[in-house]
Write a protein that holds these residues in place. Structure first.
Motif, mmCIF file in Angstrom:
data_model
loop_
_atom_site.group_PDB
_atom_site.id
_atom_site.type_symbol
_atom_site.label_atom_id
_atom_site.label_comp_id
_atom_site.label_asym_id
_atom_site.label_seq_id
_atom_site.Cartn_x
_atom_site.Cartn_y
_atom_site.Cartn_z
ATOM 1 N N GLY A 113 9.689 6.993 -16.449
ATOM 2 C CA GLY A 113 8.595 6.555 -15.584
ATOM 3 C C GLY A 113 8.904 5.251 -14.880
ATOM 4 N N ALA A 114 8.139 4.989 -13.850
ATOM 5 C CA ALA A 114 8.295 3.763 -13.064
ATOM 6 C C ALA A 114 6.918 3.205 -12.747
ATOM 7 C CB ALA A 114 9.051 4.051 -11.773
ATOM 8 N N GLU A 115 6.865 1.894 -12.616
ATOM 9 C CA GLU A 115 5.670 1.192 -12.158
ATOM 10 C C GLU A 115 6.085 0.331 -10.987
ATOM 11 O OE1 GLU A 115 3.015 -0.798 -15.062
ATOM 12 O OE2 GLU A 115 4.394 -0.044 -16.594
ATOM 13 N N TYR A 116 5.129 0.007 -10.150
ATOM 14 C CA TYR A 116 5.429 -0.942 -9.081
ATOM 15 C C TYR A 116 4.215 -1.822 -8.823
ATOM 16 C CZ TYR A 116 2.626 1.545 -5.612
ATOM 17 O OH TYR A 116 1.584 2.105 -4.934
ATOM 18 N N ILE A 117 4.512 -2.980 -8.276
ATOM 19 C CA ILE A 117 3.487 -3.893 -7.782
ATOM 20 C C ILE A 117 3.973 -4.378 -6.428
ATOM 21 C CG2 ILE A 117 2.327 -6.121 -8.072
ATOM 22 C CD1 ILE A 117 2.552 -5.701 -11.104
ATOM 23 N N GLU A 118 3.080 -4.349 -5.453
ATOM 24 C CA GLU A 118 3.392 -4.855 -4.115
ATOM 25 C C GLU A 118 2.269 -5.797 -3.705
ATOM 26 O OE1 GLU A 118 4.887 -2.231 -0.838
ATOM 27 O OE2 GLU A 118 2.975 -2.822 0.066
ATOM 28 N N LEU A 119 2.659 -6.980 -3.269
ATOM 29 C CA LEU A 119 1.703 -7.952 -2.757
ATOM 30 C C LEU A 119 1.925 -8.099 -1.267
ATOM 31 C CD1 LEU A 119 2.022 -10.765 -5.470
ATOM 32 C CD2 LEU A 119 0.468 -8.809 -5.450
ATOM 33 N N GLN A 120 0.835 -8.130 -0.510
ATOM 34 C CA GLN A 120 0.941 -8.283 0.940
ATOM 35 C C GLN A 120 -0.132 -9.236 1.430
ATOM 36 O OE1 GLN A 120 0.724 -4.670 3.232
ATOM 37 N NE2 GLN A 120 0.895 -5.757 5.166
ATOM 38 N N ARG A 121 0.306 -10.177 2.239
ATOM 39 C CA ARG A 121 -0.610 -11.095 2.919
ATOM 40 C C ARG A 121 -0.125 -11.167 4.360
ATOM 41 N NH1 ARG A 121 -1.162 -15.112 -0.551
ATOM 42 N NH2 ARG A 121 -3.240 -14.507 -1.161
ATOM 43 N N GLY A 122 -0.893 -10.580 5.254
ATOM 44 C CA GLY A 122 -0.480 -10.535 6.661
ATOM 45 C C GLY A 122 0.802 -9.716 6.791
ATOM 46 N N ASP A 123 1.802 -10.281 7.457
ATOM 47 C CA ASP A 123 3.075 -9.587 7.656
ATOM 48 C C ASP A 123 4.034 -9.767 6.484
ATOM 49 O OD1 ASP A 123 2.262 -8.690 10.125
ATOM 50 O OD2 ASP A 123 3.180 -10.354 11.224
ATOM 51 N N GLN A 124 3.708 -10.667 5.565
ATOM 52 C CA GLN A 124 4.587 -10.922 4.425
ATOM 53 C C GLN A 124 4.226 -9.981 3.284
ATOM 54 O OE1 GLN A 124 4.149 -14.817 2.683
ATOM 55 N NE2 GLN A 124 5.985 -14.613 1.434
ATOM 56 N N LYS A 125 5.217 -9.213 2.802
ATOM 57 C CA LYS A 125 4.960 -8.364 1.651
ATOM 58 C C LYS A 125 6.227 -8.217 0.830
ATOM 59 C CE LYS A 125 5.337 -3.748 3.658
ATOM 60 N NZ LYS A 125 4.643 -2.496 3.891
ATOM 61 N N HIS A 126 6.023 -7.973 -0.465
ATOM 62 C CA HIS A 126 7.149 -7.791 -1.369
ATOM 63 C C HIS A 126 6.735 -6.807 -2.457
ATOM 64 C CE1 HIS A 126 10.970 -8.802 -3.192
ATOM 65 N NE2 HIS A 126 10.365 -8.921 -4.358
ATOM 66 N N ARG A 127 7.650 -5.893 -2.762
ATOM 67 C CA ARG A 127 7.394 -4.855 -3.764
ATOM 68 C C ARG A 127 8.460 -4.932 -4.843
ATOM 69 N NH1 ARG A 127 5.419 0.945 -2.385
ATOM 70 N NH2 ARG A 127 5.579 2.007 -4.371
ATOM 71 N N VAL A 128 8.024 -4.846 -6.097
ATOM 72 C CA VAL A 128 8.935 -4.814 -7.236
ATOM 73 C C VAL A 128 8.652 -3.527 -8.007
ATOM 74 C CG1 VAL A 128 9.647 -5.928 -9.384
ATOM 75 C CG2 VAL A 128 9.011 -7.332 -7.404
ATOM 76 N N THR A 129 9.687 -2.726 -8.207
ATOM 77 C CA THR A 129 9.596 -1.493 -8.993
ATOM 78 C C THR A 129 10.329 -1.750 -10.309
ATOM 79 O OG1 THR A 129 9.585 -0.196 -6.952
ATOM 80 C CG2 THR A 129 10.063 0.985 -9.003
ATOM 81 N N PHE A 130 9.711 -1.349 -11.414
ATOM 82 C CA PHE A 130 10.290 -1.628 -12.726
ATOM 83 C C PHE A 130 10.002 -0.467 -13.674
ATOM 84 C CE2 PHE A 130 6.160 -3.515 -12.179
ATOM 85 C CZ PHE A 130 5.476 -3.330 -13.370
ATOM 86 N N GLU A 131 10.656 -0.488 -14.832
ATOM 87 C CA GLU A 131 10.516 0.584 -15.807
ATOM 88 C C GLU A 131 9.087 0.635 -16.343
ATOM 89 O OE1 GLU A 131 13.541 0.316 -18.851
ATOM 90 O OE2 GLU A 131 15.012 -0.334 -17.363
#
Length: 157
Positions: A113-131
């Protein structure tokens, strides 16, 4: 006398304009933070992918199936209280989060399985996918808080 009345009226108008009361609609439009989180499993039956989008006090859940017999996605929405949203916003430091790698470990290897978290504010965004079941170093509180939100809203009717 007229001058005093005009001055009082002017002060009342200025005081009214500086009110700190903000409606929920204004809060929604003025809060650019969006949090996305979810889980996925490569080899499963049923709805194997769950994506959550949290914005202000609304949570949207989309459930997707990888099965050929169960292809229609399900979507639903619920609300969370303002206090929960404010707590999530406090934990969601996009500048620090952006320093994390996009992938941690081996998500969904051996069907773990995988989990992810993505944060976005305006045009700035970042996603981290982890076990699945693991965490993001330095963001354990955010991971736990989002897992609690997902657990509380696990299925669409």
């Amino acid at each position: 006398m007229k001058l005093t009345g005009i001055a009082l009226l002017f002060l009342m108008i200025i005081g009214r304009c500086s009110s700190t009361t903000v409606s929920s609609e204004e809060r929604t439009l003025g809060d650019p933070l969006t949090i996305r989180t979810g889980t996925s499993f490569g080899m499963c039956v049923g709805y194997c992918v769950k994506d959550y989008v949290l914005k202000v006090t609304a949570v949207d859940l989309t459930m997707l199936s990888r099965s050929k017999t169960q292809t229609s996605p399900k979507s639903c929405q619920k609300t969370i209280d303002q206090t929960s949203w404010d707590s999530l916003k406090t934990l969601a430091d996009l500048d620090a989060f952006s320093k994390q790698p996009e992938r941690l470990g081996c998500p969904d290897c051996a069907d773990g399985g995988a989990e992810y978290i993505e944060l976005q504010r305006g045009d700035q965004k970042h996603r981290v996918t982890f076990e699945y079941g693991q965490t993001i170093p330095g963001f354990e509180s955010l991971v736990d808080a989002l897992r609690s939100q997902r657990k509380a809203f696990d299925e669409c009717p």
